[in-house]
Motif scaffolding. Sequence first.
Motif, PDB file in Angstrom:
ATOM      1  N   HIS A   1       0.727  -0.421 -10.359  1.00 25.24           N
ATOM      2  CA  HIS A   1      -0.089   0.200  -9.317  1.00 25.24           C
ATOM      3  C   HIS A   1      -0.670  -0.848  -8.363  1.00 25.24           C
ATOM      4  O   HIS A   1      -1.655  -0.614  -7.688  1.00 25.24           O
ATOM      5  N   ARG A   2      -0.032  -1.982  -8.265  1.00 21.14           N
ATOM      6  CA  ARG A   2      -0.542  -3.115  -7.487  1.00 21.14           C
ATOM      7  C   ARG A   2      -0.699  -2.764  -6.005  1.00 21.14           C
ATOM      8  O   ARG A   2       0.229  -2.343  -5.345  1.00 21.14           O
TER       9      ARG A   2
ATOM     10  N   GLY B 107       0.783  -1.226   0.000  1.00 22.20           N
ATOM     11  CA  GLY B 107       0.000   0.000   0.000  1.00 22.20           C
ATOM     12  C   GLY B 107       0.817   1.279   0.000  1.00 22.20           C
ATOM     13  O   GLY B 107       0.252   2.363   0.061  1.00 22.20           O
ATOM     14  N   ILE B 108       2.136   1.179  -0.071  1.00 25.82           N
ATOM     15  CA  ILE B 108       2.998   2.360  -0.037  1.00 25.82           C
ATOM     16  C   ILE B 108       3.597   2.592  -1.419  1.00 25.82           C
ATOM     17  O   ILE B 108       4.292   1.714  -1.944  1.00 25.82           O
TER      18      ILE B 108
ATOM     19  N   GLU C  37       1.925   6.558  -9.600  1.00 29.45           N
ATOM     20  CA  GLU C  37       2.547   6.002  -8.402  1.00 29.45           C
ATOM     21  C   GLU C  37       2.962   4.558  -8.688  1.00 29.45           C
ATOM     22  O   GLU C  37       2.229   3.810  -9.320  1.00 29.45           O
ATOM     23  N   CYS C  38       4.123   4.211  -8.205  1.00 28.66           N
ATOM     24  CA  CYS C  38       4.705   2.915  -8.527  1.00 28.66           C
ATOM     25  C   CYS C  38       4.731   2.019  -7.288  1.00 28.66           C
ATOM     26  O   CYS C  38       5.152   2.448  -6.213  1.00 28.66           O
ATOM     27  N   SER C  39       4.327   0.779  -7.453  1.00 35.55           N
ATOM     28  CA  SER C  39       4.340  -0.170  -6.351  1.00 35.55           C
ATOM     29  C   SER C  39       5.692  -0.872  -6.261  1.00 35.55           C
ATOM     30  O   SER C  39       6.474  -0.879  -7.212  1.00 35.55           O
ATOM     31  N   MET C  40       5.946  -1.496  -5.117  1.00 35.92           N
ATOM     32  CA  MET C  40       7.217  -2.166  -4.874  1.00 35.92           C
ATOM     33  C   MET C  40       7.503  -3.303  -5.859  1.00 35.92           C
ATOM     34  O   MET C  40       8.617  -3.387  -6.385  1.00 35.92           O
ATOM     35  N   PRO C  41       6.552  -4.196  -6.155  1.00 33.77           N
ATOM     36  CA  PRO C  41       6.902  -5.296  -7.069  1.00 33.77           C
ATOM     37  C   PRO C  41       7.412  -4.821  -8.429  1.00 33.77           C
ATOM     38  O   PRO C  41       8.378  -5.361  -8.955  1.00 33.77           O
TER      39      PRO C  41
END
Length: 184
Positions: free
Chosen positions: A135-136, A116-117, A145-149
């Motif tokens: 955006h997972r 969620g970050i 916004e970019c997700s960690m994976p």
Amino acid sequence: EMCIRDRYLPWLWVFLAAVSHVLLAEAFTWLLIYRTEGYKKLKGNIDRLNRKLEKRKDAPTALQTQKNHAKKVKALQGSLQEVKDALTMHKIKSDFVIYGILFVFALFILYPLFEGIPVAKLPFEPISWLRFLTHRNLRGDDYTECSMPFLFILCSMSIRGTVQKILGTTPPPTSFFNFPRPGS
């Protein structure tokens, strides 16, 4: 109190995790692949065929033996390509297992930390079918916004070639799809 991942730049933690992932995977690859007799034999065959090919190409030829010489060079090139392809397939199979297992393990550890970050801001809005990865598990409609994976995968893929080059474990250049070249 703020968590360490919130206090510092989250993309930096993801980048360092990707570097660690690639270094660990290369260490396992060295232990499980590069030290094996099969790999050493294939690598030796490539070196031997390269030397033979260079010697054959540099050898002066008389007019009457040019056709014969060209056939031998072409046969050597074909043999060299076959050995390179065998080495590449050997490495791809092993890399798939090693990188795959370590990748799942890394995501298993990192995912709860960054769930969620947003870890980065993309300079573009991804196309719709790629948003599920970029955006997972992020809230909101800001698809930049970019997700960690996504960042982890991107960093791992881009770092891997450089690490292999530094460690001297870059696979030999080979054409994976052997299409005939124009004029040959």
